[in-house]
Enzyme design. Structure first.
Site, PDB file in Angstrom:
ATOM      1  N   GLU A 336      34.573  17.372  16.425  1.00  0.00           N
ATOM      2  CA  GLU A 336      34.149  18.641  15.823  1.00  0.00           C
ATOM      3  C   GLU A 336      34.547  18.726  14.360  1.00  0.00           C
ATOM      4  O   GLU A 336      33.789  19.219  13.525  1.00  0.00           O
ATOM      5  CB  GLU A 336      34.749  19.828  16.595  1.00  0.00           C
ATOM      6  CG  GLU A 336      34.309  19.930  18.050  1.00  0.00           C
ATOM      7  CD  GLU A 336      32.845  20.312  18.224  1.00  0.00           C
ATOM      8  OE1 GLU A 336      32.135  20.505  17.220  1.00  0.00           O
ATOM      9  OE2 GLU A 336      32.412  20.399  19.399  1.00  0.00           O
ATOM     10  N   ARG A 340      31.645  18.776  11.432  1.00  0.00           N
ATOM     11  CA  ARG A 340      31.527  20.052  10.712  1.00  0.00           C
ATOM     12  C   ARG A 340      32.223  20.011   9.350  1.00  0.00           C
ATOM     13  O   ARG A 340      31.663  20.444   8.345  1.00  0.00           O
ATOM     14  CB  ARG A 340      32.113  21.189  11.555  1.00  0.00           C
ATOM     15  CG  ARG A 340      31.423  21.339  12.898  1.00  0.00           C
ATOM     16  CD  ARG A 340      31.892  22.559  13.664  1.00  0.00           C
ATOM     17  NE  ARG A 340      31.582  22.448  15.084  1.00  0.00           N
ATOM     18  CZ  ARG A 340      31.315  23.476  15.879  1.00  0.00           C
ATOM     19  NH1 ARG A 340      31.318  24.700  15.413  1.00  0.00           N
ATOM     20  NH2 ARG A 340      31.058  23.288  17.165  1.00  0.00           N
ATOM     21  N   ASP A 469      24.827  13.652  24.581  1.00  0.00           N
ATOM     22  CA  ASP A 469      23.673  13.893  23.705  1.00  0.00           C
ATOM     23  C   ASP A 469      23.666  13.121  22.384  1.00  0.00           C
ATOM     24  O   ASP A 469      22.780  12.307  22.113  1.00  0.00           O
ATOM     25  CB  ASP A 469      23.520  15.405  23.435  1.00  0.00           C
ATOM     26  CG  ASP A 469      24.827  16.099  23.004  1.00  0.00           C
ATOM     27  OD1 ASP A 469      25.877  15.425  22.948  1.00  0.00           O
ATOM     28  OD2 ASP A 469      24.793  17.311  22.725  1.00  0.00           O
ATOM     29  N   GLU A 604      19.361  23.355  18.344  1.00  0.00           N
ATOM     30  CA  GLU A 604      18.598  22.136  18.664  1.00  0.00           C
ATOM     31  C   GLU A 604      17.077  22.320  18.636  1.00  0.00           C
ATOM     32  O   GLU A 604      16.349  21.449  18.137  1.00  0.00           O
ATOM     33  CB  GLU A 604      19.031  21.568  20.018  1.00  0.00           C
ATOM     34  CG  GLU A 604      20.426  20.962  20.023  1.00  0.00           C
ATOM     35  CD  GLU A 604      21.549  21.990  20.044  1.00  0.00           C
ATOM     36  OE1 GLU A 604      21.264  23.170  20.344  1.00  0.00           O
ATOM     37  OE2 GLU A 604      22.709  21.640  19.752  1.00  0.00           O
ATOM     38  N   THR A 693      24.833  15.278  13.041  1.00  0.00           N
ATOM     39  CA  THR A 693      24.525  16.107  14.204  1.00  0.00           C
ATOM     40  C   THR A 693      24.899  17.576  13.989  1.00  0.00           C
ATOM     41  O   THR A 693      24.652  18.417  14.840  1.00  0.00           O
ATOM     42  CB  THR A 693      25.188  15.534  15.474  1.00  0.00           C
ATOM     43  OG1 THR A 693      24.635  16.175  16.620  1.00  0.00           O
ATOM     44  CG2 THR A 693      26.694  15.711  15.441  1.00  0.00           C
TER      45      THR A 693
HETATM   46  C1  DMJ Z   1      26.846  21.439  17.101  1.00  0.00           C
HETATM   47  O1  DMJ Z   1      28.188  21.401  16.830  1.00  0.00           O
HETATM   48  C2  DMJ Z   1      26.238  20.078  17.005  1.00  0.00           C
HETATM   49  O2  DMJ Z   1      24.873  20.171  16.889  1.00  0.00           O
HETATM   50  C3  DMJ Z   1      26.577  19.212  18.185  1.00  0.00           C
HETATM   51  O3  DMJ Z   1      25.915  17.993  18.135  1.00  0.00           O
HETATM   52  C4  DMJ Z   1      26.204  19.906  19.460  1.00  0.00           C
HETATM   53  N1  DMJ Z   1      26.755  21.211  19.529  1.00  0.00           N
HETATM   54  C5  DMJ Z   1      26.614  22.099  18.411  1.00  0.00           C
HETATM   55  C6  DMJ Z   1      25.329  22.879  18.366  1.00  0.00           C
HETATM   56  O4  DMJ Z   1      24.798  23.211  19.544  1.00  0.00           O
END
Ligand code: DMJ
Length: 706
Positions: A336, A340, A469, A604, A693
């Site tokens: 995370e 981020r 995912d 998403e 992501t």
């Molecule tokens: C985000 O932190 C990122 O997109 C991660 O890959 C999946 N979860 C959240 C958004 O849903």
């Protein structure tokens, strides 16, 4: 009987009593009145008619007058901003994206702010980007500074691809009793308005990207772990390659404004109640701490830059410089904080060229490195960034597969920028290990991996949702990032897509929707997390990069399904998890268990809509995105500022606000909305950037085989 005395006569008498000096005006009025009364009926009618005619003329010509006045005031504002530019402009370092200059006040100001931080040599005059006047937006009330729309700015600076902004905001309806949310004013743009701007924008432009990528060229790329014979260089773009700017539709400009308004509203709540903290709790007007690192603020930095939100960006940048410290005794989650914080800092560095962001990125990157000190070198989930220690969760020595395989884009980019290979080495090692690990099922991976043994655990459950995912997403994106020089990544990705097709795809009974379910010890479960809706976008990105055409076909089908996950709900918002109905019937395709009815403002689906729109130009994807934004505004918007996750997407009367705004709503969801509605395909071109992501764009390296 005598007739009653006439009023005018009486008035005249009174005037004489009180003297001229006292009531001269009254006297004049009374004389006029007497003269008026002395006129014939025909004369009076004629005068009245002429007066009425005069009034009509004034009314008819009034808008013209007001327009002229608006022109004058616009010019004054524009000149003010031009002045800012001249005062604030400092050299832009080569190799970084220059200031975002939307051609209106705020963005020009932003350019000035950030430009003042630059320390590199001056950009050659020919490489300075040209500014296009922002398109005119009809009937959108201006909240702060009026948008400058009609004439080009005198100083032609700022990337032309980032011009679709202005300073206006949408109206918010007065609060209705008993309702949590307010709706933004809905407005149907008039189709032929804005023709003038479209005409204006047709002229060819000088590319700003040529100037910005050059500095990256000076940054030597560490050699790719998978392809030893490849030298990986950043993409270089010739300024002359710039394509003419695409015409801008009024509708898209309108929607872009709606996104900016939504961001400002979210930011208002964060700023007021959660400034410097991780997450806003908009309903209780407080905040939640996760890592204690200003997560929302850092995650939102590049979104503000892309949206051209000058003041907001300036304040946030100041906080990062003066308040954000990683020298803290806190446990952070490796994944995370990488996607981020590290991702957010790196992309903001690329967009702004501001070294401060790179320094912060290096700091957090180095502090995350202890996570990789495990017997297997498969990283622990948690790191104490102050103490330099790392550990798995208390109950297990496993890590999540998606987490350990979705920090690669960021660490690899950090190595490229710092010339320090250690970051790239640790993450590439993980990918090599996973590549050869037994326990996959036709390319599909289990959800856990042990940090001692380095082996998959809890085998037999396969999903494209939570815990797996972004493993699939990062296979493709690393391959793209590295200039398509790492065949193992491509091989794993292609095999995984085949695995999805073979084991996880089904169609629903009622509407024949294609969806991705899960496999649980050989039993198919028709359960699809909303998280899986990243897949249409990723598949489309692969097809765009030369992968099989049937990937695109699957992307289109899954996009429809993700759309249905929204429209089949009463609020128009998707649940966290959907169960698909396999039986042929007239009912719904999507069933939702009570525990799965929440919506966390996730990105998403919007992300995939963005990719699909970019690649197909089918406007239905924009319309679907617009409906989602409207639903967010209707059911998740908190009047005092911010948006909240909700508990029940099936209940429009009481959606059940959860009192939390996730940082990804600003970092991802709103950014993808903006990019979806933008007519500018060169705004973060998918041939130049790969999005991590968490929606933070990082440059694609150019591969030159040696
Ligand atoms: C985000 O932190 C990122 O997109 C991660 O890959 C999946 N979860 C959240 C958004 O849903």
């Amino acid at each position: 009987m005598y007739p009653p005395p006439r009023k005018d006569f009486i008035a005249l008498t009174l005037s004489e009593q009180h003297g001229r000096s006292y009531n001269n005006a009254k006297h004049r009025r009374q004389s006029c009145w007497r003269k008026w009364k002395q006129l014939s009926r025909l004369q009076r009618s004629l005068i009245l008619f002429l007066l009425a005619l005069l009034l009509i003329c004034v009314l008819l010509f009034y808008p013209g007058f007001s327009e002229q006045w608006r022109d004058v005031s616009d010019r004054a504002v524009r000149d003010d901003w031009d002045g800012d530019w001249e005062q604030g402009l400092k050299p832009i370092p080569p190799g970084v994206i220059p200031a975002v200059g939307p051609g209106v006040g705020p963005a020009v100001g932003l350019g000035g702010v950030v430009a003042s931080l630059h320390m590199g040599p001056t950009v050659a005059p020919g490489l300075l980007p040209e500014v296009i006047p922002a398109p005119q937006i009809p009937k959108v009330p201006s909240l702060h500074k009026p948008a400058v729309k009609k004439r080009p700015l005198r100083n032609k600076r700022g990337p032309p691809r980032l011009q679709e902004r202005n300073g206006s905001e949408l109206q918010v309806k007065p609060s209705e009793k008993g309702q949590l949310m307010k709706e933004p004013a809905k407005k149907e743009p008039v189709e032929n308005e804005g023709v003038e701007e479209v005409k204006d924008r047709k002229k060819p432009l000088i590319s700003w990207r040529g100037a910005m990528i050059e500095a990256d060229q000076a940054t030597e790329a560490p050699s790719s772990a998978h392809e030893k014979d490849a030298t990986v260089l950043p993409v270089s773009v010739n300024p002359e390659d710039a394509a003419p700017l695409a015409p801008v539709s009024v509708k898209s400009v309108d929607r872009l404004e709606a996104v900016r308004e939504a961001f400002r509203h979210a930011w208002k709540g964060y700023k007021q109640f959660a400034w410097g903290h991780d997450e806003l709790k908009p309903v209780s007007k407080s905040y939640a701490e996760w890592f204690g690192l200003g997560l929302t603020l850092v995650d939102a930095l590049d979104t503000m830059w892309i949206l051209g939100l000058t003041e907001e960006f300036k304040e946030a940048r100041n906080w990062v410089e003066t308040e954000l410290t990683f020298s803290k005794d806190v446990d952070v989650n490796l994944f995370e904080s990488t996607i981020r914080i590290l991702g957010g800092l790196l992309s903001t560095y690329h967009l702004t060229g501001d070294d401060m962001f790179l320094e912060k990125a290096k700091d957090i990157g180095l502090r995350l490195m202890p996570a990789f000190k495990t017997p297997s070198k498969i990283p622990f989930s948690d790191v104490n960034i102050g103490k330099g220690t790392a550990h798995p969760p208390r109950w297990t020595s496993d890590s999540t597969v998606a987490e350990v395989t979705s920090v690669q884009l960021e660490f690899r980019e950090l190595s490229r920028l710092t010339h320090d290979p250690q970051y790239q080495e640790v993450v590439n090692f993980v990918m090599r290990e996973v590549h050869k690990l037994p326990g996959k099922h036709d390319g599909l991976v289990p959800m856990f991996i042990n940090t001692n043994s380095g082996q998959f655990t809890h085998k037999g459950v396969f999903t494209l949702g939570a815990r797996a995912d972004s493993y699939y997403e990062y296979l493709l994106k690393q391959w793209i990032q590295g200039g398509k020089t790492e065949p193992d990544l491509l091989e794993d990705y292609l095999e995984a897509v085949e695995g999805v097709k073979k084991h996880l795809l089904r169609t629903s009974g009622p509407s024949r929707l294609t969806f991705v379910g899960e496999l649980n010890h050989n039993r198919f479960n028709p359960k699809m997390d909303h998280l899986v809706c990243f897949l249409p976008g990723t598949l489309a990105l692969g097809a765009h990069n030369g992968l099989p055409e049937d990937h695109m076909e699957l992307a289109l089908q899954l996009m429809e399904t993700c759309h249905q996950m929204y429209v089949q709900m009463e609020t128009g918002l998707s649940p966290e998890i959907a169960h698909f109905n396999l039986q042929p019937s007239d009912g719904r395709d999507v069933h939702v268990k009570p525990a799965d009815r929440h919506n966390l403002l996730r990105p998403e689906t919007v992300e995939s809509l963005f990719y699909l729109y970019r690649f197909t130009k089918d406007t239905k994807y924009r319309d679907w995105g617009w409906e989602i934004l409207e639903s967010f505004n209707k059911y998740t918007r908190v009047p005092s500022g911010g948006y909240t996750s909700i508990s029940n997407v099936r209940d429009p009367v009481n959606p059940g606000p959860r009192d939390k705004m996730e940082s990804f709503f600003l970092g991802e969801t709103l950014k993808y909305f903006y990019l979806l509605f933008s007519d500018d395909v060169e705004l973060l071109s998918l041939d130049q950037y790969v999005f991590n992501t968490e929606a933070h764009p990082l440059p694609i390296w150019q591969a030159t085989l040696v």
